[in-house]
Structure formats: structure tokens, C-alpha cells
Design a protein around this motif. Structure first.
Motif, PDB file in Angstrom:
ATOM      1  N   ILE A 156       0.870  -1.198   0.014  1.00 11.30           N
ATOM      2  CA  ILE A 156      -0.047  -0.256  -0.173  1.00 11.30           C
ATOM      3  C   ILE A 156       0.797   1.271  -0.015  1.00 11.30           C
ATOM      4  CG2 ILE A 156      -1.834   0.982   1.087  1.00 11.30           C
ATOM      5  CD1 ILE A 156      -2.622  -1.426   2.559  1.00 11.30           C
ATOM      6  N   TYR A 157       0.509   2.095  -1.007  1.00 17.72           N
ATOM      7  CA  TYR A 157       1.438   3.374  -1.029  1.00 17.72           C
ATOM      8  C   TYR A 157       0.229   4.601  -0.875  1.00 17.72           C
ATOM      9  CZ  TYR A 157       4.485   0.086  -3.231  1.00 17.72           C
ATOM     10  OH  TYR A 157       5.022  -0.805  -3.833  1.00 17.72           O
ATOM     11  N   PRO A 158       0.583   5.414   0.162  1.00 18.24           N
ATOM     12  CA  PRO A 158      -0.421   6.579   0.304  1.00 18.24           C
ATOM     13  C   PRO A 158       0.208   7.794  -0.463  1.00 18.24           C
ATOM     14  CG  PRO A 158       0.720   6.385   2.153  1.00 18.24           C
ATOM     15  CD  PRO A 158       1.086   5.157   1.371  1.00 18.24           C
ATOM     16  N   VAL A 159      -0.394   8.219  -1.424  1.00 18.00           N
ATOM     17  CA  VAL A 159       0.428   9.366  -2.670  1.00 18.00           C
ATOM     18  C   VAL A 159      -0.783  10.300  -2.790  1.00 18.00           C
ATOM     19  CG1 VAL A 159       1.311   9.344  -4.709  1.00 18.00           C
ATOM     20  CG2 VAL A 159       1.683   7.337  -3.598  1.00 18.00           C
ATOM     21  N   ASP A 160      -0.263  11.623  -2.690  1.00 16.60           N
ATOM     22  CA  ASP A 160      -0.838  12.560  -3.604  1.00 16.60           C
ATOM     23  C   ASP A 160      -0.808  12.650  -4.742  1.00 16.60           C
ATOM     24  OD1 ASP A 160      -1.894  14.946  -4.052  1.00 16.60           O
ATOM     25  OD2 ASP A 160      -1.202  16.266  -2.231  1.00 16.60           O
ATOM     26  N   LEU A 161      -1.488  12.069  -5.513  1.00 18.85           N
ATOM     27  CA  LEU A 161      -1.502  11.594  -7.085  1.00 18.85           C
ATOM     28  C   LEU A 161      -1.419  13.170  -7.818  1.00 18.85           C
ATOM     29  CD1 LEU A 161      -3.520   8.475  -7.599  1.00 18.85           C
ATOM     30  CD2 LEU A 161      -1.086   8.674  -7.708  1.00 18.85           C
TER      31      LEU A 161
END
Length: 805
Positions: A295-300
Motif C-alpha cells: 500500500i502506498y499513500p500518494v498525493d497523486l
């Protein structure tokens, strides 16, 4: 640089691509067939397999890596595509929510290729035209789905709307995609009403991509329905990258009433932890523990902005940098390389198996039997046509010579009897006439002529009786040669029936002399009296005084005058004259019965035969035309399917050999330049693998084993220097294997790195470990690596889990 992998790709392409042409031909013939045998129902399968084979052939030929992106609508998939490609592709991926796959790859010029379920393709050069098409197609599809649902049927685009769009290939300037030879694949948003194609599309990539990216917003992360479909993805893909799209600008209300950074803004990891502890299902937790899910929390939005501006991945935030690094490492791993080769073989075997099953369906066998029956019917009609030509050219008169002789013989015999009868009758008539006072005309019309009429009627009845007798025979009185008899039977021509019909149209007495005696008085000798001599009267004058005018001898003659003027000599002479008249009639009647009646009968019969043949020819021509059209139509379909079956059989043999050779190859050698390898030592002698009934292949020969299960990419360099994935899993192979290479590194700039020199110790250890072939759980061609290290055990375990799924 030609590697062992690129050599495999060339050989593989030589097996798969030749199948496309016969598949296209089969699809074309099936699309135009109008039979009721059910063979047209094969069209969706043919189109589906052709589509998959075409995709597979292109993938292997280009050695391209597919990056699949899943997620709910408006989850940030388009933004992620911008970030990965470092190009603005959002305009492409925000097309109407049409349920089709959208492939995005690099090209110098923007273009769109639309592929429909029926295999047709269209090219577009601008976005406006593309949008117009999709909006129209979207409405058409929605209407058709509602129609099918109203009938309580399961919607299938192949059946209900084959012109529906199946795939869109978008090509636009995206330098990073060109350098990585990657293709981004945007999938339809989950939970869309038009979800009919979801299962079909995920199946399409079951054996062509080993990993998937799932995008979800933080707002939806804790919704159970978001992950309803996630279990299917875990079964389909051995590696899933879960990107949680956070909003770093989001604000929450603080205790003092001020607005401050939200939790996902300053500490997104806590949201991920909460998700793992509170909402994650057991399958997701197991996948996370096994390393198949990360899992990667990213501000896309931020990551995409920085990437489009040309900045490095690190500028997209640490989570995005980690995501890109992990994705690149995986795509550069040895497992990805092995999976590319093995899964290409596996998918090819599966598709060949579908084709074999298709070519062996009952409907195909019934089609072949129908073609045989139609060919037999055509041959029969052709034979009938030739028989009709032969019968039409026959000299029918020559077949009735015996009938003419029979008629003549019968008529002659009957006339002889009639001569005796009329001679006696005529004598009686003379006696009666001489005993009375009637005129000479009365003798002819009242006494002699009825005798002649009865004879004529008798002869006519005799002739008709003969004709009725012969007409009732199967040949109507003709002496027909055996060949002609066979032709008549083949056409169903009944000469007997035609003969009987002929008799209804003719009168055997027609043309025979009528019963009118014309015996002039000048032929009758008359005695002169005394006054005749005194008055110098001639015979003519005497006869007129006795009989009346020659053209109307109706003057009554007293009995005494008859005796005196005619006497015995005159009586005999008169009877002789009448008998000769009768003889003339009989001779004419004999000629008529022997020739004219026969000609009349044969001529009428011949006309009846020609009319029957004409009728048969016309009907035969219509049937033959119909059979020819049907035979031509079904023969094309049958020939195309038979040809397809032969091509598939040959492809299975070659693919079996290919599976054996590369299935027994050390995966570490696949990225080696061919010129550096001793190809003779790469394989062991083995017989070609043969497909099992379900389409999978059984590797033949000692040590034969599958190579991987899913994936695709370009030429790879040194597998020995690759960084093992954690855990290794099947997927698409990249052309070059270099641990530090980024997703967008230019392939041409990379060279193999010899193991043991500049590679990290862990890599050298992994490369030195022996890799042995092992069979997968499902028996399909592929390869699984096993090592003696703990990492190697994890690899084997991961592959085994994938095979079971």
C-alpha cells in the motif's frame, strides 16, 4: 543485441501470428453465413480468440510491458497515468465511462484506433471525433442493454451488439512511455452499470500481465463495496500495488475553530494503519503478509503535477518515489522475465485449446456433414441436368418402329375381316336396292355408306385399342435402350403416364377418309332401249334419264326399270364399282393406321416428353442454383474451419517444441546475448508437448517444466544482476534487467552487467543459486524458480500460490 528472450519472441511470433489470417477468414465466413445448423454461434468465440491472439502476438513481438490500472470511478486513475508517464494523458482517460480497455502508449502523433467486438477497426486523428463516437456508442450500448435485460437475458456484446467498442488504442507523445516501452492500460471504473465487460477484460489480462495497480481515494478506503472486486484481482494477479490517493490540501476543523491540516495531510500512514487494522479483509491481509500486496499513500495530484513538469519521481513525495521504485524493481526482476516467457506460452496453449475445442464442436461436424449432403445433392442435380440433355436429344421416332409394325399388322388383319363383312353387306344392300324403287343416291347414302362408316369406326376403335394397350406399358410402346431407361428413372419421367395423357389429346381416326362414297354414275353401264337408238341418245343421256343429274342422282328408279336398264350385268358392274371404292378406302385406312396414327401418337408423346423435360429443367435449375449458393456458402465456412483446425494442429506441434526447449532453459540465461550462449547445451532432447483436452500443454521429455505464468516486456540484459522481488512473482518481463534502472530508463543505453563484479552481494548470491525447472500446479507451460536461500523459498511459495489461483 539479440538475447535468448528476443530469440524466443521471434519464434513465438512465428507460431502465433500465422493463426490470425485463418481466424480472420473464419470470422468473415461465419459472419456472412445464414445457416440454421448453429455454426454461426461460433463467431463470438472466433472473434474473441482472434482478439486475444492478436493482443498476445503484439505483446510478445514488441516485448511490451502492460501496466494495468483498476479502481472505482473518479478514484484518480487518470492522474496516476499522468504521474507514471510524465505526460498529460488525462484528456484521453476522461472519455465517457464506456466499458472498454484503453491502451495508452507513445507515438510522435496523436491517434486513436477503435477495435470493435466484431473485429472491425477505425482510425481517428483527433479527440473531438473520438468523443463524438463514444457518446453515440455509449447511448446505443445503454439502449441495447436495457432491451436485453427487459427480455430477462444475459447481455453479451458479441451476440447482442457486435459493433460495440472493445478496445481503444491511444497513441500520443509520451517520451517516458517510449523509453520504458510500457503501455498504460486504463480499465473501466468498477461498479459501473455497464459492467458486462469486466470479467471478459480481466480474463484478457489473466495471462498477459502479472501485476495490477488499484487506485482508491481515502474517502472510499473504508467502504466495503470498494473492495468487493478486489478478491478477483488477488486471484488474477500475483502482485498488486494499492495506491491510496490522498489529498494533501485537505483541511479539518480544529478545537479552536481554525482550519488545520487533516490527518491524511500530515500523517497519511495512520490512515493506512487504521485501514489495515479495522477494514482490511482476511484475503487482503494474507496478500499483504505474503508481499503480494503493498500500500502506498500518494498525493497523486501533486505527483502528476511534478512529473508533467519534468521533475523526478522524488518530487512526487516519498510514497510515490517508493511506489515507482518498487514497480520498477518488479518489472526488472528475473521473475518478471520468466513470467513473460512462461505466461506467453500458457496463454497461447489456452487459446489453441479453445480453437481445438471449437473445431471439434458438434455444430462443426454437422456443418461438414451438411456440406457432404449438399455436394451429393448437387451431383444428383448435375446428373439430372445431363440426363435431361440426353433425353432431349434422343430420336424418339426410332424407338417406335416395332409399334408401327404392330399397328400395320393389326390393321391389315382387321381390314381383311372387314372386307369380307362389307362384301356380304354390300351384296345384301344391292339386293335390297334392286327390289325397291329408291334412287341411286339412296343406294350410296342409305345402304352402302353406313357399311363404310361402320368399317371406319371399327378401324378407329382398333387403332385406339392398340394404342391404349401399348400406352399403358412403362415405355408407352417404345423400345427404349437401357441407358435411356435409366435417365428416365433418374428424372422420374413416366412414359406410360405421358402415353395415356397423349391418347386424350389425339383421335386415331383423324385424317382417315370419311364415310362418303363418291361413285359417279358414269362408271355404271346402262342398257339402251329402242327409242334410245332411234333418238340417237348416248350413254350419258340415257344415264341422266335413268339416274337423274350426275351431281344429284336422286331420281327414283322403279324396280322394273332397274331390271330392264341394268340387268344382271349392270348389277354386277355396280357392285364391282362399289367394292373397288371400298377397297380404296381400306387401302387408305391401312396407310393411315400404319403411318399417320403412329406419327400423330409419337409426335404428341414427344411434345409431352419435351414439356416434361422443360419443366424438370426449370425446377432443377432453381434447386441447383439454391444448392450451389448454399454449398458455396457453407463450403467456405467448412473449409475455413478445417483450414483453421489444420493450422492449429501444426501450431500445437511447434508450440510444444518451443515449450520444451525454453521450459528447460535456465531463466538466468534468457537475458544473455545469443552469441555468448552454447545453444546446444540449453536444452535436452524432448518430444513436442501435446495439448491436453482443456488446451493446456503437458511438457514432454525429462526435466520439462513450465516457465512462469503471467507477463510481458522488452529485451532483458543480465538476469544475474537483477534484484529479486520480495516475494518473487510472475509478471511481465522487461528488456533490460538492471537493479537501479528506473521505469523510464532508455533501454538502448543499458548493457549486461556480469554477475559477481558490480552487483550487490545479495544479487550475486541469488544469481549463483541454481535454478531448477519445476512443474506448476495447472500443467500449463511456464517456469518457477527455486533457490536454497530463504528468499528463494519465498519465491517458490509465491509462484505456487499463483499457480493454484
Amino acid at each position: 543485441m539479440k538475447t535468448l528472450l528476443s530469440q524466443f519472441c521471434e519464434e513465438f511470433d512465428g507460431v502465433v501470428r500465422p493463426l490470425l489470417q485463418p481466424l480472420t477468414q473464419a470470422a468473415d465466413t461465419l459472419n456472412h453465413v445464414s445457416d440454421k445448423t448453429g455454426v454461426r454461434s461460433l463467431l463470438p468465440t472466433v472473434l474473441d480468440v482472434r482478439h486475444h491472439l492478436s493482443t498476445l502476438a503484439d505483446k510478445v513481438a514488441e516485448q511490451q510491458a502492460y501496466v494495468l490500472i483498476f479502481g472505482p470511478l473518479k478514484s484518480g486513475k487518470s492522474t496516476l497515468m499522468n504521474a507514471i508517464s510524465a505526460a498529460y494523458v488525462s484528456e484521453v482517460t476522461t472519455l465517457p465511462a464506456y466499458p472498454c480497455m484503453v491502451y495508452v502508449s507513445h507515438a510522435d502523433k496523436v491517434s486513436f484506433t477503435v477495435t470493435r467486438y466484431n473485429g472491425q477497426q477505425e482510425e481517428f486523428g483527433d479527440m473531438a471525433s473520438m468523443r463524438t463516437l463514444l457518446e453515440w456508442a455509449h447511448n446505443e450500448l445503454a439502449d441495447r442493454i436495457r432491451e436485453v435485460e427487459a427480455r430477462h437475458e444475459t447481455f453479451d456484446p458479441n451476440e447482442h451488439i457486435p459493433q460495440a467498442i472493445r478496445r481503444i488504442d491511444v497513441r500520443l507523445p509520451a517520451q517516458h512511455l517510449e523509453e520504458s516501452s510500457a503501455a498504460l492500460v486504463d480499465t473501466p471504473g468498477l461498479y459501473s452499470r455497464m459492467k458486462f465487460g469486466y470479467d471478459r477484460m480481466t480474463r484478457e489480462f489473466r495471462n498477459t500481465a502479472s501485476s495490477a495497480i488499484f487506485v482508491v481515494k481515502t474517502d472510499n478506503l473504508f467502504l466495503e463495496q470498494v473492495f468487493d472486486e478486489f478478491g478477483d484481482l488477488l486471484k488474477l494477479f500475483s502482485r498488486i500495488f494499492l495506491v491510496v490517493n490522498i489529498d494533501s490540501t485537505k483541511r479539518d476543523l480544529l478545537a479552536d475553530g481554525e482550519l488545520g491540516p487533516s490527518l491524511e495531510c500530515h500523517d497519511p500512514d495512520r490512515i493506512i494503519t487504521a485501514f489495515e487494522n479495522l477494514s482490511m479483509t482476511a484475503p487482503l491481509k494474507a496478500a499483504l503478509k505474503e508481499g503480494r500486496l503493498k500500500i502506498y499513500p500518494v498525493d497523486l495530484l501533486r505527483a502528476a503535477s511534478s512529473r508533467v513538469k519534468g521533475k523526478d519521481a522524488a518530487d512526487g513525495g516519498p510514497a510515490f518515489k517508493e511506489f515507482m521504485s518498487d514497480l520498477t524493481d518488479y518489472l526488472n526482476s528475473t521473475d518478471y522475465l520468466v513470467a513473460f516467457l512462461g505466461d506467453s506460452l500458457k496463454q497461447a496453449w489456452g487459446l489453441l485449446g479453445e480453437l481445438k475445442n471449437l473445431c471439434e464442436r458438434d455444430s462443426v461436424k454437422e456443418l461438414g456433414e451438411k456440406v457432404v449432403r449438399l455436394q451429393a445433392e448437387r451431383d444428383r442435380l448435375e446428373g439430372m441436368e445431363q440426363a435431361a440433355e440426353r433425353l432431349g436429344a434422343c430420336d424418339w421416332d426410332s424407338f417406335f418402329g416395332a409399334l408401327g409394325e404392330d399397328l400395320s399388322g393389326i390393321a391389315r388383319g382387321r381390314i381383311e375381316k372387314l372386307r369380307d363383312q362389307t362384301s356380304h353387306g354390300l351384296g345384301d344392300a344391292m339386293d335390297a336396292w334392286f327390289d325397291g324403287d329408291s334412287s341411286y343416291q339412296s343406294l350410296l347414302t342409305d345402304l352402302a355408306q353406313p357399311l363404310l362408316a361402320r368399317s371406319r369406326d371399327d378401324l378407329t376403335a382398333t387403332a385406339r385399342g392398340v394404342l391404349e394397350t401399348v400406352a399403358s406399358t412403362d415405355t408407352a410402346g417404345a423400345q427404349v435402350p437401357e441407358k435411356i431407361r435409366q435417365d428416365l428413372e433418374s428424372l422420374g419421367v413416366d412414359l406410360g403416364a405421358l402415353g395415356k395423357a397423349c391418347l386424350k389429346q389425339i383421335d386415331p381416326g383423324s385424317g382417315m377418309a370419311h364415310a362418303n362414297l363418291d361413285v359417279p354414275t358414269s362408271r355404271i353401264p346402262v342398257k339402251k332401249g329402242f327409242l334410245d337408238y332411234v333418238c340417237l341418245r348416248g350413254q350419258g343421256s340415257v344415264r341422266r334419264r335413268l339416274f337423274g343429274p350426275e351431281d344429284a342422282p336422286n331420281q327414283p328408279i322403279p324396280k322394273s326399270v332397274k331390271q330392264r336398264r341394268l340387268g344382271t350385268a349392270g348389277r354386277d358392274a355396280l357392285q364391282d364399282v362399289l367394292e373397288k371404292a371400298f377397297d380404296g378406302f381400306f387401302e387408305g385406312a391401312l396407310e393411315h393406321l400404319s403411318t399417320q396414327v403412329l406419327k400423330l401418337y409419337v409426335g404428341t408423346l414427344r411434345m409431352g416428353i419435351k414439356a416434361e423435360l422443360r419443366k424438370i429443367k426449370e425446377g432443377n435449375a432453381l434447386r441447383k442454383s439454391s444448392v450451389d449458393r448454399r454449398l458455396s456458402e457453407l463450403s467456405r465456412v467448412s473449409d475455413s474451419l478445417n483450414g483453421l483446425g489444420e493450422v492449429v494442429e501444426k501450431a500445437c506441434v511447434v508450440l510444444g517444441s518451443l515449450s520444451n526447449r525454453y521450459g528447460e532453459t535456465d531463466p538466468a540465461l534468457l537475458a544473455k546475448p545469443v552469441k555468448e550462449l552454447d545453444t546446444a547445451k540449453l536444452t535436452t532432447p524432448a518430444t513436442p508437448a501435446k495439448p491436453t483436452p482443456d488446451g493446456a500443454a503437458k511438457p514432454a521429455g525429462p526435466g520439462a517444466a513450465p516457465v512462469g505464468t503471467t507477463g510481458g516486456a522488452k529485451d532483458a540484459t543480465s538476469a544475474a544482476t537483477s534484484k529479486p522481488a520480495t516475494p518473487p512473482a510472475p509478471g511481465a518481463v522487461r528488456r533490460d534487467l538492471e537493479p537501479s534502472r528506473s521505469l523510464t530508463a532508455r533501454r538502448g543505453d543499458l548493457q549486461p552487467v556480469p554477475a559477481g563484479k558490480d552487483a550487490p552481494a545479495s544479487d550475486r548470491e541469488s544469481s549463483a543459486t541454481s535454478t531448477k525447472p519445476a512443474s506448476s500446479g495447472n500443467g500449463a507451460p511456464g517456469a518457477a524458480s527455486s533457490t536454497t536461500s530463504a528468499q528463494g523459498s519465498s519465491t517458490a511459495e509465491g509462484n505456487g500460490s499463483r499457480a493454484d489461483n
